[in-house]
Design an enzyme around this catalytic site. Structure first.
Site, short mmCIF file in Angstrom:
data_model
loop_
_atom_site.label_atom_id
_atom_site.label_comp_id
_atom_site.label_asym_id
_atom_site.label_seq_id
_atom_site.Cartn_x
_atom_site.Cartn_y
_atom_site.Cartn_z
N ASP A 117 3.92 -3.03 -2.42
CA ASP A 117 4.89 -3.30 -3.46
C ASP A 117 4.26 -4.40 -4.31
OD1 ASP A 117 7.40 -3.40 -4.75
OD2 ASP A 117 7.86 -5.21 -3.61
N ASP B 97 8.42 -6.67 0.70
CA ASP B 97 9.14 -7.84 1.18
C ASP B 97 10.55 -7.48 1.64
OD1 ASP B 97 10.34 -7.36 -1.17
OD2 ASP B 97 9.85 -9.26 -2.11
N ASP C 78 13.13 -2.45 -0.30
CA ASP C 78 12.05 -1.59 0.17
C ASP C 78 12.35 -0.84 1.45
OD1 ASP C 78 10.57 -2.44 -1.95
OD2 ASP C 78 9.56 -4.02 -0.83
#
Lengths: 634, 122
Positions: free
Chosen positions: A331, A523, A527
């Protein structure tokens, strides 16, 4: 009776027989009392030291089960009983064989028990980390209370040198805190009012008061302990084969032992003692324990080692999957970058530009607003009053300051006059993948502010390390392509998938999974679906409960290098498991045929004593090999 | 003599194969349930009796393991799905609490994965 006592009894009574066996050929010395003494000593050993093997084997037998005890008990009982028969019929005896085998097997078990507790020490170390008491405010004073009585919302004083008792937030005071025991971070961290503190970390110099936010089983330490416990006792898929083998192992060995006896006695016309010796060797050398211990002990040490460094690998399955990865997807925001956009450039009259922008942005909820406000604060800019504030969706914000119309927003708006110098600057800054906003006053652009979410310092190094491991690196982001490409270039990422909506991240991972075994690093804030979809989900730093649930690997620190370490640790642990299994299998595969006397033709045989010794050390060596993994550098 | 030995040996092999490798019923026990909790006593001696425990969903459950066997194989009981690794000192009753909030089957095993048992929550 304790296993150690059984071992010592057996050793002391075996030693005279060992001495006789060694010096008899040279001196002719015999034990006083001859066979009768041997019978007496061995009987004591069989009753006290070997008794538990026999009783365990018998109760298992009644339940249609068999284990190592079955083999040891049968092997030694046969030798012992045959020797008694031989003694009374005037044949040569071999009491010492039974005695030695028992001694060696017990020696192995004593050492093995020590090593096994060594291998599982990580958990008790973690549990002992917790503070026992806290100074809690009751009425007007801080009084000492046991940790179990601390509740959420309590105010707790932490003095220099003390452990922070629970997770909370500092209300007053400052200090440096050593968080290494939980996060693995070796440098003390400076903390001030408003900062989060983690329970069981150590306050170094200052004194402060915290408000308890998480107590009991909700604390970070308690959650870490829970994860590590589950991980240490989980199964790795590679174990399936050993599980299958273990189920049929002992009965198969018993059958091989009977065949061995029959072949030597019936078909090769050897004497009963010779045939019996081979059969007993087979029973004694076979070691199902080494097979059973190979995976769990290594898994235990590996996951424990990770926990010490702030790397939590959830279970054996994840550990195994982490070994076959071919691609790693990151990410962008908060993972590769710091996650906090910062003002990097101000073009025009810095103070005026920041003053106008900050005064407007103060009223806005735009994600970039905090960056501009922070920059204005560091420059000590005074805020102006804004009237007629208006947000123009997707474009910017406008208002009136001191009678002048001001605007902050996207440079694509063409209703303002832009000097060539300014438009050149816009192009240049955008090429550097910075987000540019224009600041206009009365139809004229008076300045520009460039904002960027800079990559973490460790990002480039971590990415290059991962590439060196042969992994394809991919960045997944909702940001526009230009910004994404630039960040990717700065840290050396191979492929960029930009402009992806958060809900589509999991689909992008799925697409990559057609060609790759994918790990996803995020994190955890939005996600979770991607973390779950990936073959290995690595949740970083945030410590949010969602991420801890969704991630297969949880990194406590927000450090990209830990991704490299986590994969390295998985590889090392898995390699160790494979090595252990290899030895455990090869030991049995080679040991059993030798014990049957297959190589007797070339003079290569094993006596039951040596077989017992080999058996004891095969399971011991597997456990030692696992413990040594704990010394590995990651 | 040799012929007799051979016959006895072959019979022994057949017996071992049938006794250990054939299918045999494991002992099953239903938990004693009262309104607030349910308990099952499990004796650890050459394996576990009972080997299969049926628990009622939603009622807090305790398994009381008592080890009577000195074998170091059985000195821990491990529920790998539940993250439980409980030491079983010989002769003592050790309580293992089972979370019964979800129905399902949870295996347990000894520390060397040679002896097995199963909890069924339904």
């Amino acid at each position: 009776m304790k296993i150690t006592t059984r071992f010592w009894i057996s050793l002391v009574l075996s030693l005279p027989m060992l001495v006789e066996m060694i010096i008899h050929p040279f001196t002719g010395w015999m034990l006083p009392g001859g066979n009768w003494t041997m019978l007496a000593f061995t009987t004591v050993i069989m009753l006290i030291s070997a008794g538990p093997f026999v009783s365990s084997a018998w109760s298992a037998f009644l339940k249609h089960h068999s284990n190592m005890d079955t083999l040891v008990a049968l092997g030694t009982m046969i030798t012992y009983l045959y020797s008694i028969y031989a003694m009374f019929t005037g044949r040569p005896v071999f009491f010492e064989t039974a005695a030695f085998v028992i001694t060696f097997v017990l020696l192995g078990q004593v050492l093995e028990a020590k090593m096994r507790s060594n291998a599982s020490s990580a958990i008790s170390k973690l549990v002992n980390l917790g503070a026992k008491e806290a100074l809690v405010k009751r009425g007007t004073e801080f009084v000492k209370v046991p940790i179990s009585q601390v509740v959420k919302g309590d105010l707790i004083q932490v003095l220099p040198g003390q452990k922070v008792p629970v997770d909370g937030r500092i209300v007053s005071g400052t200090s440096n805190i050593d968080e290494s025991m939980v996060t693995g971070e070796s440098m003390p961290v400076a903390k001030k009012a408003g900062d989060q503190v983690i329970g069981s970390t150590i306050n170094q110099n200052g004194s402060f008061v915290i408000e308890a936010e998480k107590v009991g089983n909700d604390t970070m330490l308690a959650q870490i302990i829970e994860i590590v416990k589950k991980a240490q006792n989980s199964h790795a898929p590679i174990q399936k084969l050993t599980d299958k083998v273990a189920n049929v192992f002992v009965p198969t060995v018993l059958i091989i032992a009977i065949i061995t006896f029959l072949v030597w006695f019936v078909f090769l016309n050897k004497s009963v003692p010779t045939a019996l010796n081979y059969a007993v060797s087979v029973m004694v050398i076979a070691c199902p324990c080494a097979l059973g211990l190979a995976t769990p002990t290594a898994l235990m040490v590996g996951t424990g080692l990770g926990a010490k460094k702030g790397i939590l690998i959830k279970n054996g399955e994840i550990l195994e999957a982490a070994n076959n990865l071919t691609a790693i997807v990151f990410d962008k925001t908060g993972t590769i970058t710091k996650g906090k956009p910062q003002v990097t450039d101000v073009i025009g009259n810095k103070l005026v530009v920041l003053q106008v922008a900050a005064s407007l942005e103060k009223l806005s909820e735009h994600p970039l607003a905090p960056a501009i406000l922070t920059a204005a604060q560091t420059e000590n800019v005074e805020m102006k009053d804004v009237t007629d504030f208006k947000a123009i969706e997707g474009h910017g914000i406008k208002g009136i300051i001191d009678g002048k119309t001001v605007f902050v927003g996207k440079p694509e708006i063409d209703q303002y006059t832009v000097e060539t110098k300014m438009s050149d600057a816009i192009t240049k800054l955008q090429k550097e993948a910075k987000t540019v906003v224009i600041v206009a006053m009365d139809d004229k652009v008076i300045g520009l502010i460039a904002i960027q979410d800079a990559p973490k310092e460790t990002a480039a190094k971590a990415i290059s390390d991962l590439k060196a491991e042969g992994l394809k690196t991919v960045m997944l982001t909702g940001d526009n392509r230009q910004v994404a490409d630039s960040v990717a270039k700065q840290v050396g990422i191979d492929q960029v998938i930009a402009e992806v909506l958060p809900i589509d991240k999991a689909d992008e991972i799925k697409k990559l999974q057609h060609n790759y075994k994918v790990a996803f690093v995020g994190d955890g804030i939005n996600d979770a679906p991607a973390l779950t979809q990936a073959d290995v989900g690595i949740a970083m730093g945030s410590g949010t409960d969602v991420a801890i649930d969704a991630g297969g690997i949880v990194l406590i620190k927000n450090d990209l290098e830990d991704v490299v370490r986590a994969l390295k640790l998985s590889k090392k642990t898995f390699k160790r498991i494979k090595l252990n299994l290899f030895w455990a299998f090869i030991y049995n595969i080679l040991g059993i045929p030798i014990a049957t006397g297959l190589f007797a033709g070339i003079g290569f045989t094993l006596s039951p004593e040596i077989a017992g010794l080999a058996m004891a050390f095969s399971s011991l060596s597997v456990v030692i090999s696992s413990v040594l993994l704990g010394k590995a550098k990651i | 003599m040799k012929v007799i030995t051979l016959i006895v040996g072959i019979i022994a092999i057949a017996f071992i194969a049938w006794w250990f490798l054939g299918k045999h019923d494991a002992s099953v026990e239903q938990a004693k349930v009262n309104s607030t909790n349910q308990t099952v006593n499990i004796q650890v001696k050459g394996g576990y009796s009972p080997e299969k425990v049926v628990l009622k969903k939603g009622v807090p459950a305790t398994l009381n393991f008592k080890r009577l066997d000195s074998s170091s194989c059985l000195d821990h009981v491990i529920f790998s799905d539940l993250g439980i690794n409980q030491e079983l000192p010989k002769g003592q009753v050790e309580q293992v609490k089972i979370d019964t909030s979800k129905a399902g089957e949870y295996d347990w095993e000894c520390s060397m994965n040679m002896f097995h048992g199963k909890v069924i929550v339904k």
